[in-house]
Design an enzyme around this catalytic site. Sequence first.
Site, PDB file in Angstrom:
ATOM      1  N   VAL A 265      28.885  38.235  45.345  1.00 39.91           N
ATOM      2  CA  VAL A 265      27.713  37.387  45.140  1.00 39.91           C
ATOM      3  C   VAL A 265      27.850  36.093  45.934  1.00 39.91           C
ATOM      4  O   VAL A 265      26.902  35.609  46.566  1.00 39.91           O
ATOM      5  CB  VAL A 265      27.503  37.090  43.645  1.00 39.91           C
ATOM      6  CG1 VAL A 265      26.400  36.046  43.458  1.00 39.91           C
ATOM      7  CG2 VAL A 265      27.149  38.372  42.907  1.00 39.91           C
ATOM      8  N   ALA A 266      29.064  35.519  45.925  1.00 38.56           N
ATOM      9  CA  ALA A 266      29.293  34.274  46.649  1.00 38.56           C
ATOM     10  C   ALA A 266      29.156  34.469  48.152  1.00 38.56           C
ATOM     11  O   ALA A 266      28.732  33.562  48.874  1.00 38.56           O
ATOM     12  CB  ALA A 266      30.680  33.724  46.318  1.00 38.56           C
ATOM     13  N   ASP A 312      -7.226  32.678  76.276  1.00 38.17           N
ATOM     14  CA  ASP A 312      -8.592  32.879  76.714  1.00 38.17           C
ATOM     15  C   ASP A 312      -9.045  31.623  77.446  1.00 38.17           C
ATOM     16  O   ASP A 312      -8.457  30.546  77.269  1.00 38.17           O
ATOM     17  CB  ASP A 312      -9.470  33.139  75.474  1.00 38.17           C
ATOM     18  CG  ASP A 312     -10.932  33.276  75.832  1.00 38.17           C
ATOM     19  OD1 ASP A 312     -11.232  33.989  76.797  1.00 38.17           O
ATOM     20  OD2 ASP A 312     -11.768  32.658  75.149  1.00 38.17           O
TER      21      ASP A 312
END
Length: 853
Positions: A265-266, A312
């Site tokens: 998790v870390a 354009d």
Amino acid sequence: MSSTSATTTPTPEPAGRPPGGLTSTEAARRLADVGPNSLPRPRRVTPAGRVLAQLRDPMILLLLAAGVVTVLVGDAADAAVIALVVVVNTAVGVTQDLRADQAIAELDQLTAPVAEVVRDGLRLEVPAADVVPGDVVRLDAGAIVPADLRLVEAATLSIDESAMTGESQPVDRSVGEEVLAGTVATRGRAVGEVLRTGADSGLGRIAGLIGTARVRETPLQRRLRRLSRDLVLAVLVIGVVVVVLGLVRGEPLVQTSILAVSLAVAAVPESLPAVVTISLALGAHRMAQRHALVRHLPAVETLGSVTVLASDKTGTLTEGRMVAGAVWVAPGHRYDVSGTGYAPHGEVVPDGVAGPDGSLDRLLRDAALCNDARLVEPTADGEAWGAAGDTLEAALLALAAKGGARPDEVHRAWPREGEVPFEAERGWMATTHRAASGDQALRVCKGAPEVVLDLVAPAEPLRGTAAAETTRLAAQGFRVIAVADAASYDGTPPDDLPLELVGLVGIADPPREVSRDVIADCQAAGIAVVLVTGDHPVTADAIADRLGITEEESTTVTGPELAAGVDPDSLAETRVYARIRPEQKVQIVQALQERGDVVAMTGDGVNDAPALRNADIGVAMGKGGTEVARQAADLVLADDDLRTVVVAVEEGRRIYSNIRNFLRYAVSGGLAEVVVVVLGPLVALGVPLLPAQILWINMLTHGLPGVAFGAEPAQHSAMQRPPRSPNESVLGAGLAVQIGWVGATIGALSLLAGVAADVGGWDIQTTIFLTLGAAQLAVAMALRAPGPFGEKRPLDLAVAGAAALQVAGVYLPPLQSLLGTQNLPLPAALTAAGLALVPGVAVWLRMRVERRA
């Protein structure tokens, strides 16, 4: 299905008109066969389907897995943060998916609600959705063309096709030619036979292009998806290694598994999606302050990765208005004209030596007399002058006013007695006038130079000079109008007198004042600018040259050449695309993307919408553009200020730089924790960190400090370096190496602190815990963007707060019980602080070297 019904009283079709059209029975049969004359609708996706599509993202799946783990280990704070991030990202993604449906819906606004048709020999008004192929449709000035028509009658008909083709001025149409659905009749009248309706019409084909365009992943999304896969693999490897090493040392399986999960998790920077989302949201807020509406959050970062800006011309790089910019009067003197738009404010200034007295006044008088347009004054603050009638004629009125010939006064002095209206086959218009005082009569003629020059006296000595001047003005991008007149003083009808050439007027859609600066800034930032327009190559080249788009080695490609097949490698040098159809704009965007470019497309018309949708980022004009273009775009410029594009590029680069800095900080911290846990037992430190201590450090360092990276300002050099390659990993350009040495340094110094604690008799786990957390926070401060001394930023406050909580975890009894820490004596705390500063100093020195380079 709608039924065919009249909405007004039927009127018999006058004799001599086109055939009586379809019968009501045949029209109903065809309507049942081909369907209503409406635009195709995209397949509806259920809300649940949209949500599930977002949850399949690898980073989201990784976060969900991490959330399950944090719940299992009792880390409620991290679980709440992860849940919030998943909800926010899913909501943003679903909003993105709704854009295509909205763009198609807005196209309906361009279709005529009713159409005037001839059926059973009668003129009827029917719902536009009931028009079928074969119907005979009547058009008057101001009417929206309900379907694709072939003209069978046309009287002085002009069609505004700018929204469909990009042409900057109305186009004259005659018998036998086609007009497309969604265009507008600006002058004259016509009768046409319906060729195509619904999805088969020109407007329908554009709707299909928008509806079938898939939503491309942004470069950032592609990079993060690859990073997610790499992190998942790395987390699995880390977990297996920690469990195996623990079992080899004889530790219980449950304890080793909890440690492995905590470390996994870390190692995952679960704050990354939060950092990305907050960075993009802050960027969108900054853009809103600059009058730019971000419709798709990832678009903010995407602009920072853009390698090609395809723009354009009409209404984007140019003003979208016809303006007289040059004048030539007999016997051969030139004038420049200042001012913008249709406002009658500006000057007609001699270019060199002024012409003979009265020569310019004569041309200005004639330009105002032989004219059916009208200038419209602004009705509110901030509005511009407008044009009623033909925009080219309105430009001539504005020219006359700038030169002192007020149109209303000229018309009072010379009332009109007769006229020959303009017709495309003729190429000219003529009016006759009689002076309000005296017997003088006047005939004025204006039109295409090659036609008007044939009408003047054959012995006219300036015919050759005028022809050469016409070629010169056309090469500069001007549409040239020739003016001639004949005056009678003895009662002779002016129509019987030979015309004399008065002069030439060059009219163009001028570039916006900011366009050249915007293009120069883009080129300095390594972004190639290309012009994509439906205009003639000569006009396009002239505008591109004036704006600095073209270079010596650059080339121009036309629509027919593109249709015939162009070598993709040659596109690298192409800077101008002229005579381009709407579907070809999409082809150009896709060809550039296949070359590996990240393409931004700017535009304002319906014809731009498919390309805006297909580009990596579409930028639409908000004030002068169509609603269809705005709905298809990712970024809308509310004030039509192109300078905002440059600001957005810098904003995108700031965001990407901050994300990389966060990864440099967060991933190196996770790597340091892995180094400590894996190598700690090998240097006789036992279990260097408890699972709760790992999760505490992770929560503090990846929480507010990590998120605060999203608010860091841009570096001053952001716009002086080229954009990063779209194929480059988010950890590329040396970032992975930096993460490696920073993580290894933090880990080694934390282990050194543990060895010092062992020697000094301090608690080893607490000393490592304090050193490891403080070192990561020191790195965060070293990565802080340069700025004024004493300037307060969210990152400073977040690091200060995290540092206080880290110290509290060592000295506050409730937290000691939760984390398994002990009080450290002052020498231990000072040792931990001193070692923690070393990685920060090293990173700071490295960053200074990089910024100077």
